[in-house]
Design an enzyme around this catalytic site. Structure first.
Site, mmCIF file in Angstrom:
data_model
loop_
_atom_site.group_PDB
_atom_site.id
_atom_site.type_symbol
_atom_site.label_atom_id
_atom_site.label_comp_id
_atom_site.label_asym_id
_atom_site.label_seq_id
_atom_site.Cartn_x
_atom_site.Cartn_y
_atom_site.Cartn_z
ATOM 1 N N LYS A 150 9.572 -40.980 -19.015
ATOM 2 C CA LYS A 150 9.072 -42.349 -18.836
ATOM 3 C C LYS A 150 7.920 -42.377 -17.832
ATOM 4 C CE LYS A 150 10.147 -45.682 -20.364
ATOM 5 N NZ LYS A 150 9.661 -46.391 -21.590
ATOM 6 N N THR A 155 10.903 -48.177 -16.529
ATOM 7 C CA THR A 155 12.130 -48.201 -15.748
ATOM 8 C C THR A 155 11.862 -47.909 -14.286
ATOM 9 O OG1 THR A 155 14.244 -47.027 -15.428
ATOM 10 C CG2 THR A 155 12.448 -45.781 -16.388
ATOM 11 N N ASP A 156 12.762 -48.369 -13.403
ATOM 12 C CA ASP A 156 12.649 -48.043 -11.987
ATOM 13 C C ASP A 156 13.031 -46.592 -11.708
ATOM 14 O OD1 ASP A 156 15.390 -48.261 -12.392
ATOM 15 O OD2 ASP A 156 15.751 -49.661 -10.753
ATOM 16 N N GLU A 157 13.629 -45.914 -12.681
ATOM 17 C CA GLU A 157 14.043 -44.534 -12.449
ATOM 18 C C GLU A 157 12.863 -43.589 -12.254
ATOM 19 O OE1 GLU A 157 17.381 -43.008 -14.708
ATOM 20 O OE2 GLU A 157 17.850 -45.035 -15.395
ATOM 21 N N TYR A 175 14.871 -37.782 -18.672
ATOM 22 C CA TYR A 175 14.566 -39.148 -19.109
ATOM 23 C C TYR A 175 13.515 -39.789 -18.214
ATOM 24 C CZ TYR A 175 14.965 -44.219 -19.107
ATOM 25 O OH TYR A 175 14.674 -45.562 -19.105
#
Length: 349
Positions: A161, A130-132, A157
């Site tokens: 990741k 993810t870009d998060e 989260y």
């Protein structure tokens, strides 16, 4: 190609499974069937001779070894993950166990299988992230996440990741495991689990409930239609350079408030209320801790090296998504009825 897809009964994973089978690949769908998974997501391919399902948790190393021995995949596409930010704030341990420990066990099972097979150059381990993991961007249209952006996760989260990304890169550098990685922007589309923002808005609107938006709704996200994402993932699996990372973006930035207002306008046309507009149901709720202000991806590496661009604009994708939810009430109603899910709707946007 025979592809082992982890998390293939989830939102993005099922889109990958459906598209891969449609393109003639053999697919082994490995899923633990936790709360966000639904085998109805892959019902359209369940009877195909190209499809197999294995009910396995990626934290179970012995079961993973058995799956690799049984199916002998040419590639792994690793999508299994806990992925809801609010849930990670309420209960981070599941995110650590699945996203970090689970990825470790999957990497070790894949490495053992690849080693026994003579370390073929053709094998691939594709890790989907993810870009998060990159944190938050300033409100500047020229500021975009690239593959070189420093990691700055801000929720349990995104931290989990980020850790899994680092493990995958380390297994490539240390053991030579042939990996590719992708980091994507926010996905949306058919089969999206009903506690995520877009389904919450659609379903709460139809139910006459409040449409909750965190803060003042100014948080910006780049929206990627899930079927476009699946297409990009299969392309990276086939043509991506080993050891390389590719950002996958929709090139569709919208504030949360703009997004919700667009959904309301679509619903006004497709299923008008007897009185008033759906936007009248919008309410603003206290912001969540560590809420990133803006995500936006620079997908130029994927475009320039592999020739991929999104095919669906956010306006087209939202039209398709709203219509899908209007046409598939039995699917989302069954998920809403699961224990703990219905109670979260209306407060988790």
């Amino acid at each position: 190609m025979k592809i082992l897809v982890t998390g293939g009964a989830g939102f993005i994973g099922s889109a990958v499974v459906r598209l891969a089978v449609a393109r003639g690949h053999h697919v082994v769908n490995l899923d633990a069937l936790t709360y966000a998974a639904c085998l109805d997501n892959v019902a359209s391919v369940a009877q195909s001779p190209l499809y197999a399902f294995e009910h396995v948790d990626i934290r179970d190393r012995a079961a993973l070894d058995a799956i690799f021995a049984k199916h002998a995949p040419d590639a792994v596409m690793h999508l299994a993950a806990e992925s809801h930010v609010d849930r990670s704030i309420d209960g981070p341990s599941d995110f650590v166990e699945t996203n970090i420990t689970g990825t470790f066990h999957l990497l070790e099972a894949a490495r053992a299988y690849w080693t026994r097979a003579g370390k073929p150059d053709t094998f691939r381990f594709h890790h989907i992230s993810t870009d998060e993991v990159f944190g938050s961007l300033p409100d500047d249209p020229d500021a975009l996440f690239t593959e070189e952006s420093p990691y700055d996760p801000r929720s349990p989260y995104s931290a989990s990741k980020a850790a899994s990304d680092h493990l995958v890169r380390a297994w490539h550098e240390t053991y030579g495991l042939p990996v590719v990685l992708t980091n994507c922007s926010n996905n949306y589309g058919p089969f999206h689990f009903p506690e995520k923002l877009i389904p919450v808005v659609i379903l709460n609107a139809l139910a006459g409930k409040e449409l909750p938006i965190y803060g003042d709704g100014s948080n910006i996200r780049d929206w990627l239609y899930v079927e476009d994402h699946a297409d990009a993932l299969l392309l990276v699996l086939k043509k991506g350079e080993v050891g390389r990372s590719y950002n996958v973006g929709g090139e569709n930035e919208r504030t949360n408030l703009e997004l919700v207002q667009t959904l309301c306008a679509i619903l006004d046309r497709k299923r008008p209320k007897p009185n008033g507009r759906y936007a009248d149901q919008i309410t603003f709720v206290p912001d969540r801790p560590g809420h990133d202000a803006r995500y936006a991806i620079d997908p130029s590496r994927l475009r320039d090296e592999l020739g991929w661009r999104p095919s669906v604009t956010v306006e087209e994708g939202l039209e398709k998504t709203v219509q899908w939810y209007l046409d598939n009430e039995p699917w989302w109603r069954a998920l809403q009825d699961r224990a703990g899910v219905g109670a979260r709707l209306g407060v988790r946007a």
